[in-house]
Design an enzyme around this catalytic site. Structure first.
Site, PDB file in Angstrom:
ATOM      1  N   ALA A  81       0.807  -1.225   0.000  1.00 17.85           N
ATOM      2  CA  ALA A  81       0.000   0.000   0.000  1.00 17.85           C
ATOM      3  C   ALA A  81       0.839   1.272   0.000  1.00 17.85           C
ATOM      4  O   ALA A  81       0.302   2.363  -0.179  1.00 17.85           O
ATOM      5  CB  ALA A  81      -0.906  -0.004   1.237  1.00 17.85           C
ATOM      6  N   SER A  88       3.163   2.316  -2.055  1.00 14.99           N
ATOM      7  CA  SER A  88       3.781   2.802  -3.297  1.00 14.99           C
ATOM      8  C   SER A  88       2.852   2.613  -4.499  1.00 14.99           C
ATOM      9  O   SER A  88       1.971   1.736  -4.478  1.00 14.99           O
ATOM     10  CB  SER A  88       5.071   1.993  -3.482  1.00 14.99           C
ATOM     11  N   GLY A  89       3.026   3.451  -5.515  1.00 11.42           N
ATOM     12  CA  GLY A  89       2.414   3.253  -6.833  1.00 11.42           C
ATOM     13  C   GLY A  89       0.910   2.982  -6.808  1.00 11.42           C
ATOM     14  O   GLY A  89       0.121   3.745  -6.237  1.00 11.42           O
ATOM     15  N   GLY A 107      -0.780   0.609  -5.343  1.00 13.12           N
ATOM     16  CA  GLY A 107      -1.301   0.276  -4.006  1.00 13.12           C
ATOM     17  C   GLY A 107      -1.615   1.528  -3.208  1.00 13.12           C
ATOM     18  O   GLY A 107      -2.621   1.597  -2.493  1.00 13.12           O
ATOM     19  N   SER A 123      -1.226  -9.087 -14.382  1.00 12.49           N
ATOM     20  CA  SER A 123      -0.594  -8.252 -15.404  1.00 12.49           C
ATOM     21  C   SER A 123      -0.821  -8.835 -16.796  1.00 12.49           C
ATOM     22  O   SER A 123      -0.990 -10.053 -16.950  1.00 12.49           O
ATOM     23  CB  SER A 123       0.918  -8.206 -15.137  1.00 12.49           C
ATOM     24  N   TYR A 147       8.393 -13.696 -14.356  1.00 13.72           N
ATOM     25  CA  TYR A 147       7.400 -12.698 -13.907  1.00 13.72           C
ATOM     26  C   TYR A 147       6.043 -13.079 -14.514  1.00 13.72           C
ATOM     27  O   TYR A 147       5.021 -13.104 -13.811  1.00 13.72           O
ATOM     28  CB  TYR A 147       7.818 -11.294 -14.361  1.00 13.72           C
TER      29      TYR A 147
HETATM   30  N1  NAP Z   1       3.490  -0.710 -12.953  1.00 18.28           N
HETATM   31  C1  NAP Z   1       3.053  -1.453 -13.964  1.00 18.28           C
HETATM   32  O1  NAP Z   1       3.227  -1.108 -15.138  1.00 18.28           O
HETATM   33  C2  NAP Z   1       2.339  -2.737 -13.701  1.00 18.28           C
HETATM   34  C3  NAP Z   1       1.830  -3.466 -14.796  1.00 18.28           C
HETATM   35  C4  NAP Z   1       1.186  -4.661 -14.554  1.00 18.28           C
HETATM   36  C5  NAP Z   1       1.038  -5.123 -13.261  1.00 18.28           C
HETATM   37  N2  NAP Z   1       1.553  -4.405 -12.213  1.00 18.28           N
HETATM   38  C6  NAP Z   1       1.395  -4.945 -10.853  1.00 18.28           C
HETATM   39  O2  NAP Z   1       0.867  -3.944 -10.005  1.00 18.28           O
HETATM   40  C7  NAP Z   1       1.226  -4.224  -8.655  1.00 18.28           C
HETATM   41  C8  NAP Z   1       1.679  -2.944  -7.967  1.00 18.28           C
HETATM   42  O3  NAP Z   1       2.921  -2.546  -8.529  1.00 18.28           O
HETATM   43  P1  NAP Z   1       3.345  -1.028  -8.765  1.00 18.28           P
HETATM   44  O4  NAP Z   1       3.435  -0.831 -10.216  1.00 18.28           O
HETATM   45  O5  NAP Z   1       2.536  -0.113  -7.952  1.00 18.28           O
HETATM   46  O6  NAP Z   1       4.864  -1.095  -8.231  1.00 18.28           O
HETATM   47  P2  NAP Z   1       5.592  -0.512  -6.939  1.00 18.28           P
HETATM   48  O7  NAP Z   1       5.419   0.957  -6.879  1.00 18.28           O
HETATM   49  O8  NAP Z   1       6.970  -1.070  -6.984  1.00 18.28           O
HETATM   50  O9  NAP Z   1       4.781  -1.178  -5.744  1.00 18.28           O
HETATM   51  C9  NAP Z   1       4.977  -2.523  -5.386  1.00 18.28           C
HETATM   52  C10 NAP Z   1       4.606  -2.680  -3.935  1.00 18.28           C
HETATM   53  O10 NAP Z   1       4.806  -4.060  -3.571  1.00 18.28           O
HETATM   54  C11 NAP Z   1       5.561  -4.088  -2.373  1.00 18.28           C
HETATM   55  N3  NAP Z   1       6.301  -5.329  -2.192  1.00 18.28           N
HETATM   56  C12 NAP Z   1       7.300  -5.834  -2.951  1.00 18.28           C
HETATM   57  N4  NAP Z   1       7.765  -6.977  -2.411  1.00 18.28           N
HETATM   58  C13 NAP Z   1       7.047  -7.195  -1.277  1.00 18.28           C
HETATM   59  C14 NAP Z   1       7.071  -8.186  -0.276  1.00 18.28           C
HETATM   60  N5  NAP Z   1       7.977  -9.190  -0.276  1.00 18.28           N
HETATM   61  N6  NAP Z   1       6.174  -8.122   0.740  1.00 18.28           N
HETATM   62  C15 NAP Z   1       5.293  -7.100   0.797  1.00 18.28           C
HETATM   63  N7  NAP Z   1       5.231  -6.119  -0.114  1.00 18.28           N
HETATM   64  C16 NAP Z   1       6.107  -6.159  -1.138  1.00 18.28           C
HETATM   65  C17 NAP Z   1       6.510  -2.890  -2.489  1.00 18.28           C
HETATM   66  O11 NAP Z   1       7.068  -2.580  -1.231  1.00 18.28           O
HETATM   67  P3  NAP Z   1       8.431  -1.692  -1.135  1.00 18.28           P
HETATM   68  O12 NAP Z   1       8.032  -0.296  -1.474  1.00 18.28           O
HETATM   69  O13 NAP Z   1       8.859  -1.883   0.281  1.00 18.28           O
HETATM   70  O14 NAP Z   1       9.380  -2.276  -2.129  1.00 18.28           O
HETATM   71  C18 NAP Z   1       5.515  -1.850  -3.002  1.00 18.28           C
HETATM   72  O15 NAP Z   1       4.749  -1.355  -1.943  1.00 18.28           O
HETATM   73  C19 NAP Z   1       2.296  -5.320  -8.722  1.00 18.28           C
HETATM   74  O16 NAP Z   1       1.704  -6.554  -8.402  1.00 18.28           O
HETATM   75  C20 NAP Z   1       2.702  -5.318 -10.183  1.00 18.28           C
HETATM   76  O17 NAP Z   1       3.194  -6.567 -10.610  1.00 18.28           O
HETATM   77  C21 NAP Z   1       2.179  -3.216 -12.400  1.00 18.28           C
END
Ligand code: NAP
Length: 353
Positions: free
Chosen positions: A82, A84-85, A87, A211, A236
Protein backbone atom coordinates in the site's frame (compact mmCIF):
# COMPACT_ATOMS: atom_id res chain seq x y z
CA UNK A 1 -15.90 2.24 -20.24
CA UNK A 2 -14.57 4.19 -23.25
CA UNK A 3 -14.74 3.14 -26.91
CA UNK A 4 -10.94 3.04 -26.91
CA UNK A 5 -10.94 0.53 -24.06
CA UNK A 6 -13.52 -1.65 -25.74
CA UNK A 7 -11.57 -1.64 -29.02
CA UNK A 8 -8.27 -2.43 -27.21
CA UNK A 9 -9.74 -5.38 -25.31
CA UNK A 10 -11.77 -6.90 -28.13
CA UNK A 11 -8.83 -6.59 -30.57
CA UNK A 12 -6.56 -8.22 -27.98
CA UNK A 13 -8.95 -11.13 -27.59
CA UNK A 14 -9.17 -11.73 -31.35
CA UNK A 15 -5.38 -11.61 -31.72
CA UNK A 16 -4.89 -13.94 -28.75
CA UNK A 17 -7.34 -16.58 -29.94
CA UNK A 18 -6.03 -16.42 -33.54
CA UNK A 19 -2.38 -16.91 -32.56
CA UNK A 20 -3.21 -19.49 -29.89
CA UNK A 21 -5.00 -21.46 -32.61
CA UNK A 22 -1.71 -21.47 -34.55
CA UNK A 23 0.21 -22.41 -31.38
CA UNK A 24 2.19 -19.16 -31.58
CA UNK A 25 1.91 -17.98 -27.97
CA UNK A 26 4.94 -15.68 -28.01
CA UNK A 27 3.74 -13.94 -31.18
CA UNK A 28 0.40 -13.35 -29.44
CA UNK A 29 2.13 -11.96 -26.35
CA UNK A 30 4.31 -9.67 -28.48
CA UNK A 31 1.38 -8.28 -30.49
CA UNK A 32 -0.78 -7.84 -27.38
CA UNK A 33 1.97 -5.82 -25.71
CA UNK A 34 2.20 -3.68 -28.87
CA UNK A 35 -1.60 -3.09 -28.79
CA UNK A 36 -1.29 -2.09 -25.12
CA UNK A 37 1.45 0.41 -25.98
CA UNK A 38 -0.59 1.95 -28.81
CA UNK A 39 -3.59 2.13 -26.47
CA UNK A 40 -1.56 3.97 -23.81
CA UNK A 41 -0.14 6.49 -26.24
CA UNK A 42 -3.58 7.12 -27.81
CA UNK A 43 -5.22 7.39 -24.39
CA UNK A 44 -2.98 10.38 -23.63
CA UNK A 45 -4.77 12.29 -26.38
CA UNK A 46 -8.33 11.75 -25.16
CA UNK A 47 -9.05 15.48 -25.13
CA UNK A 48 -12.22 16.33 -23.28
CA UNK A 49 -12.70 12.75 -22.04
CA UNK A 50 -13.43 12.22 -18.35
CA UNK A 51 -10.12 12.16 -16.51
CA UNK A 52 -9.32 9.08 -14.48
CA UNK A 53 -9.19 11.12 -11.26
CA UNK A 54 -12.79 12.16 -11.95
CA UNK A 55 -13.69 8.50 -12.52
CA UNK A 56 -12.10 7.60 -9.16
CA UNK A 57 -13.97 10.47 -7.45
CA UNK A 58 -17.26 9.21 -8.92
CA UNK A 59 -16.63 5.64 -7.77
CA UNK A 60 -15.84 6.87 -4.25
CA UNK A 61 -18.90 9.11 -4.10
CA UNK A 62 -21.23 6.47 -5.54
CA UNK A 63 -19.95 3.94 -2.99
CA UNK A 64 -20.31 6.35 -0.05
CA UNK A 65 -23.86 7.26 -1.08
CA UNK A 66 -24.82 3.58 -1.33
CA UNK A 67 -23.29 2.85 2.08
CA UNK A 68 -25.06 5.76 3.75
CA UNK A 69 -28.40 4.43 2.54
CA UNK A 70 -27.52 0.98 4.01
CA UNK A 71 -26.50 2.33 7.43
CA UNK A 72 -22.92 3.17 8.20
CA UNK A 73 -20.99 0.06 9.31
CA UNK A 74 -17.24 0.81 9.22
CA UNK A 75 -15.93 -1.57 6.57
CA UNK A 76 -12.42 -2.99 6.62
CA UNK A 77 -9.99 -3.43 3.73
CA UNK A 78 -6.45 -4.74 3.36
CA UNK A 79 -4.16 -3.50 0.58
CA UNK A 80 -0.80 -5.24 0.16
CA UNK A 81 2.05 -3.03 -1.04
CA UNK A 82 0.00 0.00 0.00
CA UNK A 83 2.96 2.34 0.37
CA UNK A 84 3.78 2.80 -3.30
CA UNK A 85 2.41 3.25 -6.83
CA UNK A 86 -0.90 1.53 -7.59
CA UNK A 87 -1.30 0.28 -4.01
CA UNK A 88 -1.00 3.80 -2.60
CA UNK A 89 -3.66 5.22 -4.95
CA UNK A 90 -5.96 2.25 -4.25
CA UNK A 91 -5.54 2.80 -0.51
CA UNK A 92 -6.31 6.49 -0.88
CA UNK A 93 -9.58 5.79 -2.71
CA UNK A 94 -10.67 3.18 -0.14
CA UNK A 95 -9.84 5.54 2.74
CA UNK A 96 -11.88 8.28 1.04
CA UNK A 97 -14.74 5.79 0.52
CA UNK A 98 -14.87 5.30 4.30
CA UNK A 99 -13.05 1.96 4.76
CA UNK A 100 -10.66 1.40 7.61
CA UNK A 101 -7.66 0.36 5.50
CA UNK A 102 -4.89 -1.89 6.78
CA UNK A 103 -1.76 -1.03 4.84
CA UNK A 104 0.08 -4.34 4.59
CA UNK A 105 3.68 -3.36 3.82
CA UNK A 106 7.08 -4.93 4.35
CA UNK A 107 8.97 -1.74 5.21
CA UNK A 108 7.97 0.25 8.30
CA UNK A 109 9.77 3.42 7.17
CA UNK A 110 8.22 3.46 3.68
CA UNK A 111 4.83 2.72 5.23
CA UNK A 112 5.25 5.63 7.67
CA UNK A 113 6.13 8.02 4.83
CA UNK A 114 3.11 6.82 2.83
CA UNK A 115 0.83 7.31 5.84
CA UNK A 116 2.04 10.89 6.28
CA UNK A 117 1.38 11.58 2.60
CA UNK A 118 -2.05 9.94 2.83
CA UNK A 119 -3.03 12.08 5.80
CA UNK A 120 -1.85 15.24 4.03
CA UNK A 121 -3.73 14.36 0.84
CA UNK A 122 -7.02 13.24 2.42
CA UNK A 123 -7.22 14.89 5.85
CA UNK A 124 -8.39 11.50 7.10
CA UNK A 125 -6.85 8.95 9.46
CA UNK A 126 -8.92 5.78 8.96
CA UNK A 127 -5.88 3.64 8.08
CA UNK A 128 -3.08 1.83 9.85
CA UNK A 129 0.08 -0.11 9.09
CA UNK A 130 0.58 -3.82 9.75
CA UNK A 131 3.83 -5.50 8.77
CA UNK A 132 3.65 -8.09 5.99
CA UNK A 133 6.53 -9.59 4.05
CA UNK A 134 5.13 -11.79 1.29
CA UNK A 135 8.56 -13.37 0.87
CA UNK A 136 8.08 -15.14 4.21
CA UNK A 137 5.19 -17.49 4.96
CA UNK A 138 5.93 -16.99 8.66
CA UNK A 139 5.44 -13.24 8.22
CA UNK A 140 2.20 -13.79 6.25
CA UNK A 141 0.81 -15.99 9.02
CA UNK A 142 1.86 -13.60 11.75
CA UNK A 143 0.15 -10.77 9.79
CA UNK A 144 -3.12 -12.73 9.51
CA UNK A 145 -3.02 -13.61 13.22
CA UNK A 146 -2.55 -9.94 14.14
CA UNK A 147 -5.31 -8.93 11.76
CA UNK A 148 -7.80 -11.50 13.07
CA UNK A 149 -7.00 -10.57 16.68
CA UNK A 150 -8.04 -7.00 15.92
CA UNK A 151 -10.81 -7.26 13.30
CA UNK A 152 -13.77 -9.57 12.91
CA UNK A 153 -14.62 -8.56 9.35
CA UNK A 154 -12.84 -8.11 6.02
CA UNK A 155 -14.80 -6.52 3.20
CA UNK A 156 -12.10 -5.97 0.59
CA UNK A 157 -8.73 -7.65 0.14
CA UNK A 158 -6.55 -6.09 -2.57
CA UNK A 159 -3.64 -8.42 -3.30
CA UNK A 160 -1.52 -5.77 -4.99
CA UNK A 161 2.14 -6.07 -3.92
CA UNK A 162 4.63 -7.35 -6.42
CA UNK A 163 8.15 -7.44 -7.77
CA UNK A 164 9.18 -7.63 -11.42
CA UNK A 165 12.16 -8.99 -13.31
CA UNK A 166 14.50 -9.31 -10.34
CA UNK A 167 17.71 -11.35 -10.63
CA UNK A 168 17.25 -14.92 -9.37
CA UNK A 169 16.42 -14.81 -5.66
CA UNK A 170 14.59 -17.08 -3.28
CA UNK A 171 12.09 -16.27 -0.56
CA UNK A 172 12.74 -17.26 3.06
CA UNK A 173 10.99 -20.55 2.21
CA UNK A 174 13.22 -21.34 -0.77
CA UNK A 175 10.70 -20.40 -3.46
CA UNK A 176 11.76 -18.41 -6.57
CA UNK A 177 11.07 -14.83 -5.47
CA UNK A 178 8.68 -13.57 -8.17
CA UNK A 179 6.52 -16.68 -7.88
CA UNK A 180 6.87 -16.57 -4.08
CA UNK A 181 5.99 -12.89 -3.56
CA UNK A 182 3.55 -12.22 -6.40
CA UNK A 183 1.59 -15.45 -6.08
CA UNK A 184 2.44 -17.87 -3.23
CA UNK A 185 2.51 -15.19 -0.49
CA UNK A 186 -0.92 -13.99 -1.64
CA UNK A 187 -2.18 -17.60 -1.89
CA UNK A 188 -1.37 -18.15 1.80
CA UNK A 189 -2.61 -14.70 2.83
CA UNK A 190 -5.96 -15.16 1.10
CA UNK A 191 -6.52 -18.68 2.40
CA UNK A 192 -5.73 -17.60 5.96
CA UNK A 193 -8.29 -14.78 5.64
CA UNK A 194 -11.11 -16.73 3.96
CA UNK A 195 -12.85 -17.56 7.22
CA UNK A 196 -13.10 -13.95 8.35
CA UNK A 197 -14.36 -12.99 4.88
CA UNK A 198 -16.92 -15.80 5.00
CA UNK A 199 -18.24 -14.43 8.29
CA UNK A 200 -18.53 -10.87 6.93
CA UNK A 201 -22.28 -10.60 6.54
CA UNK A 202 -22.35 -8.15 3.61
CA UNK A 203 -19.96 -10.26 1.49
CA UNK A 204 -16.34 -9.60 0.56
CA UNK A 205 -14.34 -8.89 -2.56
CA UNK A 206 -10.87 -10.16 -3.38
CA UNK A 207 -8.97 -8.21 -6.04
CA UNK A 208 -5.80 -9.79 -7.44
CA UNK A 209 -3.46 -7.45 -9.30
CA UNK A 210 -2.02 -9.54 -12.12
CA UNK A 211 -0.59 -8.25 -15.40
CA UNK A 212 -0.79 -8.40 -19.18
CA UNK A 213 2.69 -9.93 -18.76
CA UNK A 214 0.92 -13.17 -17.75
CA UNK A 215 0.75 -13.68 -21.52
CA UNK A 216 4.49 -14.44 -21.66
CA UNK A 217 4.21 -16.89 -18.76
CA UNK A 218 4.78 -20.51 -19.76
CA UNK A 219 2.98 -22.80 -17.36
CA UNK A 220 5.58 -25.50 -16.66
CA UNK A 221 6.36 -26.43 -13.07
CA UNK A 222 10.02 -27.07 -14.04
CA UNK A 223 10.36 -23.37 -14.80
CA UNK A 224 9.18 -22.57 -11.27
CA UNK A 225 11.42 -25.10 -9.57
CA UNK A 226 14.61 -25.14 -11.66
CA UNK A 227 16.98 -22.22 -11.08
CA UNK A 228 18.79 -23.00 -14.37
CA UNK A 229 15.63 -22.31 -16.38
CA UNK A 230 15.07 -18.94 -14.71
CA UNK A 231 14.33 -16.01 -16.98
CA UNK A 232 13.44 -12.68 -15.32
CA UNK A 233 10.66 -11.83 -17.79
CA UNK A 234 9.16 -15.27 -18.34
CA UNK A 235 9.16 -16.02 -14.61
CA UNK A 236 7.40 -12.70 -13.91
CA UNK A 237 4.84 -13.81 -16.50
CA UNK A 238 4.51 -17.21 -14.80
CA UNK A 239 3.86 -15.58 -11.40
CA UNK A 240 1.12 -13.38 -12.88
CA UNK A 241 -0.38 -16.26 -14.88
CA UNK A 242 -0.46 -18.35 -11.68
CA UNK A 243 -2.26 -15.47 -9.95
CA UNK A 244 -5.06 -15.56 -12.56
CA UNK A 245 -5.23 -19.37 -12.39
CA UNK A 246 -5.55 -19.05 -8.59
CA UNK A 247 -8.38 -16.52 -9.11
CA UNK A 248 -10.26 -18.92 -11.39
CA UNK A 249 -9.76 -21.90 -9.07
CA UNK A 250 -10.69 -19.98 -5.91
CA UNK A 251 -13.91 -18.70 -7.53
CA UNK A 252 -14.66 -22.28 -8.55
CA UNK A 253 -14.03 -23.62 -5.02
CA UNK A 254 -16.12 -20.88 -3.40
CA UNK A 255 -19.00 -21.62 -5.75
CA UNK A 256 -21.55 -19.41 -7.49
CA UNK A 257 -23.56 -18.70 -4.33
CA UNK A 258 -20.62 -17.55 -2.23
CA UNK A 259 -20.73 -14.08 -0.67
CA UNK A 260 -17.06 -13.71 -1.63
CA UNK A 261 -16.10 -12.69 -5.14
CA UNK A 262 -12.57 -12.90 -6.52
CA UNK A 263 -11.28 -11.29 -9.71
CA UNK A 264 -7.91 -10.56 -11.29
CA UNK A 265 -6.84 -7.56 -13.34
CA UNK A 266 -4.16 -5.91 -15.42
CA UNK A 267 -3.69 -2.30 -14.25
CA UNK A 268 -2.11 -0.96 -17.47
CA UNK A 269 1.55 -0.07 -17.90
CA UNK A 270 1.96 2.31 -14.99
CA UNK A 271 4.66 4.79 -14.02
CA UNK A 272 5.70 3.36 -10.61
CA UNK A 273 8.75 1.88 -8.88
CA UNK A 274 8.10 -1.55 -10.41
CA UNK A 275 10.85 -1.45 -13.10
CA UNK A 276 13.53 -0.94 -10.40
CA UNK A 277 15.33 -4.20 -11.35
CA UNK A 278 15.47 -3.39 -15.08
CA UNK A 279 19.02 -2.35 -16.06
CA UNK A 280 19.39 1.46 -16.45
CA UNK A 281 15.90 2.07 -15.02
CA UNK A 282 17.45 4.89 -12.98
CA UNK A 283 18.67 6.74 -16.06
CA UNK A 284 16.97 9.90 -17.30
CA UNK A 285 16.54 8.34 -20.77
CA UNK A 286 14.69 5.28 -19.38
CA UNK A 287 12.50 7.50 -17.21
CA UNK A 288 11.63 9.73 -20.17
CA UNK A 289 10.68 6.81 -22.45
CA UNK A 290 8.78 5.05 -19.65
CA UNK A 291 6.80 8.21 -18.87
CA UNK A 292 5.63 8.35 -22.51
CA UNK A 293 4.71 4.66 -22.59
CA UNK A 294 2.93 4.49 -19.24
CA UNK A 295 -0.09 5.86 -17.42
CA UNK A 296 -0.23 7.56 -14.00
CA UNK A 297 -0.68 5.58 -10.74
CA UNK A 298 -4.23 7.02 -10.46
CA UNK A 299 -5.13 5.55 -13.85
CA UNK A 300 -3.33 2.32 -12.92
CA UNK A 301 -5.38 2.03 -9.74
CA UNK A 302 -8.72 2.63 -11.44
CA UNK A 303 -9.39 -1.05 -12.17
CA UNK A 304 -8.53 -2.11 -8.59
CA UNK A 305 -10.77 0.66 -7.20
CA UNK A 306 -13.61 -0.27 -9.53
CA UNK A 307 -13.43 -3.96 -8.61
CA UNK A 308 -13.33 -3.01 -4.91
CA UNK A 309 -16.17 -0.48 -4.91
CA UNK A 310 -18.44 -0.48 -7.94
CA UNK A 311 -21.96 -1.87 -7.90
CA UNK A 312 -21.50 -2.66 -11.61
CA UNK A 313 -19.26 -5.63 -10.80
CA UNK A 314 -21.41 -6.95 -7.94
CA UNK A 315 -21.60 -10.75 -8.14
CA UNK A 316 -18.99 -11.08 -10.92
CA UNK A 317 -16.36 -13.62 -9.95
CA UNK A 318 -13.49 -15.66 -11.40
CA UNK A 319 -12.83 -13.14 -14.17
CA UNK A 320 -9.77 -11.33 -15.52
CA UNK A 321 -10.16 -7.61 -16.32
CA UNK A 322 -8.04 -5.54 -18.70
CA UNK A 323 -8.75 -1.82 -18.55
CA UNK A 324 -12.37 -1.73 -17.47
CA UNK A 325 -13.53 -4.80 -19.41
CA UNK A 326 -13.65 -8.52 -18.74
CA UNK A 327 -10.97 -10.07 -20.94
CA UNK A 328 -9.80 -13.51 -21.99
CA UNK A 329 -6.66 -14.64 -20.15
CA UNK A 330 -4.13 -17.00 -21.73
CA UNK A 331 -5.02 -20.66 -22.26
CA UNK A 332 -3.78 -22.20 -18.95
CA UNK A 333 -6.07 -19.85 -17.00
CA UNK A 334 -9.00 -21.12 -19.06
CA UNK A 335 -8.14 -24.75 -18.31
CA UNK A 336 -9.98 -25.83 -15.14
CA UNK A 337 -7.81 -28.93 -14.69
CA UNK A 338 -4.55 -26.91 -14.83
CA UNK A 339 -5.96 -24.33 -12.40
CA UNK A 340 -6.89 -27.09 -9.98
CA UNK A 341 -3.46 -28.78 -10.43
CA UNK A 342 -1.73 -25.48 -9.60
CA UNK A 343 -3.71 -25.24 -6.35
CA UNK A 344 -2.47 -28.71 -5.31
CA UNK A 345 1.10 -27.89 -6.38
CA UNK A 346 1.03 -24.69 -4.26
CA UNK A 347 -0.48 -26.42 -1.23
CA UNK A 348 2.35 -28.97 -1.34
CA UNK A 349 4.89 -26.14 -1.66
CA UNK A 350 3.69 -24.33 1.48
CA UNK A 351 2.79 -27.38 3.59
CA UNK A 352 4.27 -27.24 7.09
CA UNK A 353 5.74 -23.74 6.58
N1 NAP B 1 3.49 -0.71 -12.95
C1 NAP B 1 3.05 -1.45 -13.96
O1 NAP B 1 3.23 -1.11 -15.14
C2 NAP B 1 2.34 -2.74 -13.70
C3 NAP B 1 1.83 -3.47 -14.80
C4 NAP B 1 1.19 -4.66 -14.55
C5 NAP B 1 1.04 -5.12 -13.26
N2 NAP B 1 1.55 -4.40 -12.21
C6 NAP B 1 1.40 -4.94 -10.85
O2 NAP B 1 0.87 -3.94 -10.01
C7 NAP B 1 1.23 -4.22 -8.66
C8 NAP B 1 1.68 -2.94 -7.97
O3 NAP B 1 2.92 -2.55 -8.53
P1 NAP B 1 3.34 -1.03 -8.76
O4 NAP B 1 3.43 -0.83 -10.22
O5 NAP B 1 2.54 -0.11 -7.95
O6 NAP B 1 4.86 -1.10 -8.23
P2 NAP B 1 5.59 -0.51 -6.94
O7 NAP B 1 5.42 0.96 -6.88
O8 NAP B 1 6.97 -1.07 -6.98
O9 NAP B 1 4.78 -1.18 -5.74
C9 NAP B 1 4.98 -2.52 -5.39
C10 NAP B 1 4.61 -2.68 -3.94
O10 NAP B 1 4.81 -4.06 -3.57
C11 NAP B 1 5.56 -4.09 -2.37
N3 NAP B 1 6.30 -5.33 -2.19
C12 NAP B 1 7.30 -5.83 -2.95
N4 NAP B 1 7.76 -6.98 -2.41
C13 NAP B 1 7.05 -7.20 -1.28
C14 NAP B 1 7.07 -8.19 -0.28
N5 NAP B 1 7.98 -9.19 -0.28
N6 NAP B 1 6.17 -8.12 0.74
C15 NAP B 1 5.29 -7.10 0.80
N7 NAP B 1 5.23 -6.12 -0.11
C16 NAP B 1 6.11 -6.16 -1.14
C17 NAP B 1 6.51 -2.89 -2.49
O11 NAP B 1 7.07 -2.58 -1.23
P3 NAP B 1 8.43 -1.69 -1.14
O12 NAP B 1 8.03 -0.30 -1.47
O13 NAP B 1 8.86 -1.88 0.28
O14 NAP B 1 9.38 -2.28 -2.13
C18 NAP B 1 5.51 -1.85 -3.00
O15 NAP B 1 4.75 -1.36 -1.94
C19 NAP B 1 2.30 -5.32 -8.72
O16 NAP B 1 1.70 -6.55 -8.40
C20 NAP B 1 2.70 -5.32 -10.18
O17 NAP B 1 3.19 -6.57 -10.61
C21 NAP B 1 2.18 -3.22 -12.40
Amino acid sequence: MSDLEQIAVSTSEKVLLFFEGLNLHFAAAFILHAIELIYIILSKFRFGATTDQVKVDRLVLEYKTRQESLGNVRKVAIVTGANSGIGFETTKALVRAGFHVVMACRNRIFAGQAMEKLEQQTDLNNFEFMELDLASIKSVKSFTENFKAKFNRLDVLVNNAGVMACPYQETEDGIEAQFGVNYVGHFVLTNELLEVMQSTAEGSRIVNVSSIAHRVGIYETARILDKNLYNRVINYGISKLAFIMFTVELANRLGKDSKITVNALHPGVVDTNLPRYIPFSDSAFFKFIFSICSVSPVTGALNSIRLSLSSEVEGITGKYFEHECVSVPNAPARDKKLCSDLWGFTEAMVKGK
